[in-house]
Design a protein around this motif. Structure first.
Motif, short mmCIF file in Angstrom:
data_model
loop_
_atom_site.label_atom_id
_atom_site.label_comp_id
_atom_site.label_asym_id
_atom_site.label_seq_id
_atom_site.Cartn_x
_atom_site.Cartn_y
_atom_site.Cartn_z
N ALA A 154 0.81 -1.23 0.00
CA ALA A 154 0.00 0.00 0.00
C ALA A 154 0.83 1.28 0.00
O ALA A 154 0.31 2.36 0.23
N ARG A 155 2.12 1.19 -0.29
CA ARG A 155 2.92 2.42 -0.35
C ARG A 155 2.43 3.35 -1.44
O ARG A 155 2.43 4.58 -1.29
N MET A 171 -6.95 0.51 -1.83
CA MET A 171 -6.79 -0.94 -1.79
C MET A 171 -8.16 -1.57 -1.97
O MET A 171 -9.13 -1.19 -1.29
N VAL A 172 -8.26 -2.54 -2.88
CA VAL A 172 -9.51 -3.25 -3.10
C VAL A 172 -9.33 -4.72 -2.72
O VAL A 172 -8.21 -5.22 -2.59
N GLU A 173 -10.43 -5.41 -2.54
CA GLU A 173 -10.46 -6.80 -2.10
C GLU A 173 -9.89 -6.90 -0.68
O GLU A 173 -9.48 -5.90 -0.08
N MET A 181 -5.79 -0.23 -6.59
CA MET A 181 -6.51 0.06 -7.83
C MET A 181 -6.82 1.55 -7.88
O MET A 181 -7.12 2.16 -6.86
N ALA A 182 -6.74 2.09 -9.10
CA ALA A 182 -7.12 3.49 -9.30
C ALA A 182 -8.64 3.61 -9.36
O ALA A 182 -9.33 2.68 -9.79
N GLY A 183 -9.17 4.75 -8.92
CA GLY A 183 -10.60 4.98 -8.96
C GLY A 183 -11.15 4.87 -10.36
O GLY A 183 -10.53 5.32 -11.33
#
Length: 910
Positions: A154-155, A171-173, A181-183
């Motif tokens: 997550a850096r 962060m997703v999932e 992931m980008a928005g």
């Protein structure tokens, strides 16, 4: 932030280590030179503790806490090396390796860590262990994301939020499937600003620059300074096989602290553009003919000599480049004074911050930022006036957002609802051209409510009565009528600014580019003087200079009104010193400013002009007049990287060397003089500007013999008291120096006016509100504001030759939805702007960043021809043009629709 806490002592691996209470074990160890393995820790980010590699053992505490999240306490005994910790780290890295689908594709940093921990193989069979999902994001033109190489530290996500403040990543999932992931699902669909912070922080190469993928990693690094805006970001240029393959912001950069923007990070490959000028070009009717350098320089020297002999020195002038180095700008000024015998030299500061020079000189006695960028970290309130740093100075904009997230109040004065205005505690959304009225209204509240700093005023200033008389009638109610800002908001903003304890003011072209721009700067200085917000950390008047060396170009005398160091021409001591150093007298009469040159050319008085790195035929106002003036010249020389709108009028075009192809210095917006270093060779035969002007000078009978730009800087130091201690050796030792540097071994001056002002006392100057040069009429009912956008820079000559074009490839017209509905416009329609001077066509974008009755657009694309709309109205004192107020009407181009958000690439930073 300054460390004021008392030092404590802890023990790490049997060694006594000094720390402060807000340290973590990891930070204290690093400072002591002790290495602890980690993948998720970063000097630029808050502790996170996700990779679990920095585990430690603390005496008297159970378990193995992460050293990067564990705060120190006095007397703590810590072990970061033991058999148990080594086993933990070995197993963690082995698990990381097992997640990657291709063992051969394991990221190099992870391989290196595995070797250091003795992980030679993975025990888990491929068919029995899950692999990371094969997710890729190739939507950004500058970098790619490969989830297979990711470790979910997550850096990247944290960098986007904590450093840039954009929050485009998340962060997703959950659990094993967690990934960034980008928005919107991709970088292209998100609000990513391509600053590259995520790429720089990635420890495994999951985020990778496309240039490195294409050309390979660099084999050497060359420290230099960015050549875009005035922030002065330090970069390490990565070189491989004689080619730049990467630009990485330097962690120890004094102005940028490891951060960058899209342009500096990824917009550098214009130096390899196929239309780069490589040979001098001589006009032959409507055609260009390549010519050799000696012949081109002979022609230039011959034409200038003939004009001087036939018409006198006043028939010649030079406009030097704010993108060039200090050394080059000084030499062009020296050429004008010692060879031509006049002061007819100017630079593009004339059209941006010349009003700042005038206003600050009149009040404070000096014309540059009083404080440093780092002072944003200790300010107790930040006031941003007429500036949009999120787009025009993105690293400063990011730093302001960081301060605001820490709780520092933010006040924004701007006609548009910019990103910072949206985030601000108070947005004073005034009508364009009413800066002085609003600032005087703030002053009225401060004076009436007894918020003056009487001690500071009594010991450090003069002229208070003049200012008090001026603001006495500027009541909040009257100010509201003039500016449109509610009276209650004016009162509260004034109170906050006056009582914060340390108010930092940053202003931009929204203050200076007005009919009364210098008055706006004076009014800002009056507020700072009235409240004692000068000469202390976290305070000051700090102009956000536009181009990379617009500060330095003016500092070293490339202007018609002052010599180097802002010394007056009529100073007899300077005249004697100039004669002794240069062998030529210093012309005492002030020279022509750029607008004066256009008038002189139209009247036939100016015959020859040399323009360096400045596309006046695209970026100056009232282009019809400028182009007509250029066409009247007997001999026009243009020196640049590319053919431009201005070269269309030239008789001789000389190629220039880019900042990556020469040595020199730039001076940034906080007065910091920094080195640029030659990283690669220029196109074959191309000379840096300092050598070109030296050759021409020598041909005209005044030899300039310099072996290196360091010798030129030594000469500047001899003639400039505020630069006496500046040399290449001193800059190397210090990593940059902020003038004044009045003596050798002087450390520079991060904060000015701590004890006295240059004249002893600063001066209040009362300035009345006067209307702008134009006001709306039935024929021209809209007010047009022009300025920059994030993705492009000035005339766009550099950025239009990079992959930034995949982000934004056109200027657009921002119009409020209410106006669009009233006039029958839809998003994407082509609109025709008409002023009293000309017309221009742009695709329209609906935007609530502007108020009804007001419009905004940029001027980065020559096809738009936007500046034909603008008038020659300019600040009375400085001649800074009124780019921010032009009246226009908007007409619909029937049958034309370009899809501003579809076929054309457009991004608004909201």
């Amino acid at each position: 932030m300054e460390r004021t806490a008392q030092a404590i002592t802890i023990t790490i691996n049997g060694r006594s280590v000094a720390a402060v209470p807000d340290d973590t074990i990891y930070i204290a160890a690093r400072r002591a030179g002790l290495s602890i393995p980690s993948l998720c820790a970063s000097d630029h980010l808050a502790p996170h503790g996700s990779c679990r590699l920095c585990l430690c053992e603390v005496e008297g505490q159970s378990g193995t806490p992460a050293s990067c999240t564990t705060p120190v306490r006095d007397g703590m005994v810590v072990r970061t090396e033991s058999i148990g910790l080594s086993r933990h780290r070995h197993n963690i890295v082995e698990l990381y390796l097992s997640e990657h689908p291709e063992r051969a594709g394991v990221p190099a940093p992870l391989q290196e860590l595995a070797l250091s921990l003795g992980v030679k193989s993975v025990r888990y069979p491929d068919d029995l262990h899950r692999k990371r999902a094969a997710a890729r994001d190739d939507s950004n033109p500058f970098f790619t994301f490969d989830n297979a190489a990711c470790i979910s530290c997550a850096r990247c996500v944290r960098a986007c939020g904590e450093i840039q403040g954009t929050f485009a990543l998340t962060m997703v999932e959950r659990g094993f499937d967690a990934r960034p992931m980008a928005g919107g699902g991709s970088f292209d669909a998100s609000n990513c600003v391509s600053c590259g912070a995520c790429v720089k922080e990635c420890p495994t190469g999951a985020l990778q620059e496309t240039s490195v993928t294409q050309f390979g990693p660099p084999s050497k690094l060359v420290r230099t300074t960015c050549a875009y805006c005035g922030v002065g970001c330090s970069f390490d240029a990565g070189i491989r096989d004689g080619r730049v393959v990467r630009m990485v912001p330097a962690d120890d950069g004094p102005s940028n602290a490891g951060h960058a923007c899209m342009k500096g990070r990824f917009g550098w490959d214009y130096i390899y553009a196929p239309d780069r000028l490589r040979k001098p070009l001589l006009r032959d009717g409507d055609r260009w003919t390549e010519t050799a350098w000696p012949a081109a320089l002979d022609r230039l020297a011959g034409e200038f000599t003939q004009i001087r002999q036939a018409h006198g020195p006043d028939a010649l002038a030079v406009i030097s480049s704010s993108r060039g180095t200090n050394e080059e700008n000084y030499l062009f000024a020296k050429f004008v004074r010692c060879v031509l015998g006049t002061n007819h030299i100017d630079n593009c500061a004339r059209v941006c911050h010349s009003a700042t020079v005038t206003g600050m000189m009149e009040t404070l006695g000096t014309s540059a930022a009083t404080n440093s960028i780092a002072d944003l970290d200790c300010a107790k309130l930040i006031l941003v006036v007429g500036a949009n740093p999120s787009e025009s100075h993105p690293v400063v904009g990011a730093r302001i957002k960081q301060a605001h997230r820490r709780g520092t109040p933010l006040i924004v004065i701007d006609p548009r609802r910019t990103e910072l205005a949206r985030l601000a505690d108070f947005h004073l959304q005034l009508h364009p051209g009413t800066n002085v009225a609003l600032l005087n209204g703030l002053g009225h509240v401060i004076a009436k409510e007894g918020l003056l700093d009487e001690a500071f005023i009594g010991t450090r200033t003069e002229g208070l009565h003049d200012w008090l008389e001026t603001v006495a009638t500027c009541t909040p109610e009257k100010t509201e009528q003039l500016t449109g800002v509610p009276a209650a908001l004016i009162c509260e903003a004034a109170r906050r600014y006056a009582t914060s304890g340390a108010s930092f003011c940053a202003h931009g072209l929204g203050v200076t580019e007005h009919r009364w721009g210098s008055h706006g700067v004076i009014a800002l200085c009056n507020l700072a003087l009235a409240t004692g917000n000068l000469g202390r950390p976290g305070t000051g008047i700090n102009p956000l200079r536009g181009q990379n060396n617009v500060q330095g170009a003016s500092d070293v005398g490339s202007m018609p009104t002052y010599f180097s160091g802002y010394q007056p021409f009529d100073d007899p001591k300077l005249a004697a010193l100039h004669q002794a150093v240069t062998g030529r007298p210093l012309p005492a009469k002030r020279g022509m400013k750029t607008p004066d040159m256009w008038d002189a050319a139209l009247e036939g008085r100016l015959k020859g002009l040399w323009i360096v790195g400045y596309d006046v035929a695209q970026t100056d106002p009232n282009l019809k007049k400028v182009r007509e003036a250029l066409s009247k010249l007997e001999f026009l020389v243009v020196q640049d990287l590319f053919l431009t709108e201005t070269t269309k009028f030239a008789h001789l075009v000389l190629p220039g060397a880019s900042f990556l192809e020469k040595d020199g210095t730039f001076t940034n917006l906080e007065r910091r003089i920094q080195r640029i270093r030659k990283a690669v060779e220029p196109p074959d035969g191309v000379l840096p500007d300092w050598q070109v002007v030296s050759e021409v000078s020598t041909r005209m009978g005044y030899p300039m013999s310099y072996g290196h730009p360091s010798e030129i800087l030594d000469e500047i130091a001899k003639l400039t008291p505020s630069w006496t201690g500046v040399s290449y050796d001193a800059l190397e030792r210090a990593g940059g120096l902020q003038w004044p540097v009045p003596a050798k071994d002087h450390p520079g001056t991060p904060m000015m006016h701590a004890e006295r002002f240059p004249r002893g006392r600063a001066r209040f100057v009362g300035v009345e509100y006067l209307p702008p040069g134009e006001s709306p009429t039935p024929a021209y009912p809209f007010v047009l504001i022009t300025g920059r956008i994030l993705q492009h820079y000035n005339c766009g000559a550099q950025t239009r030759r990079t992959d930034i074009m995949q982000m934004v490839d056109t200027d657009v017209l921002e119009m409020h939805p209410d106006d669009a509905q009233r006039l029958g416009f839809r998003d994407g329609d082509m609109a025709k702007l008409v002023s009293a001077r000309g017309d221009a066509a742009l695709p329209l974008v609906l935007s609530e960043r502007v108020l009804p009755g007001e419009l905004f657009t940029s001027f980065h694309f020559p096809a738009t021809d936007l500046n034909v709309l603008l008038s020659s109205s300019a600040d009375e004192s400085s001649k800074c043009p009124e780019y921010k107020v032009s009246t226009v009407r908007v007409e619909k181009l029937d049958g034309e629709r370009r899809g501003a958000r579809g076929e054309r690439r457009v991004r608004l930073i909201v």
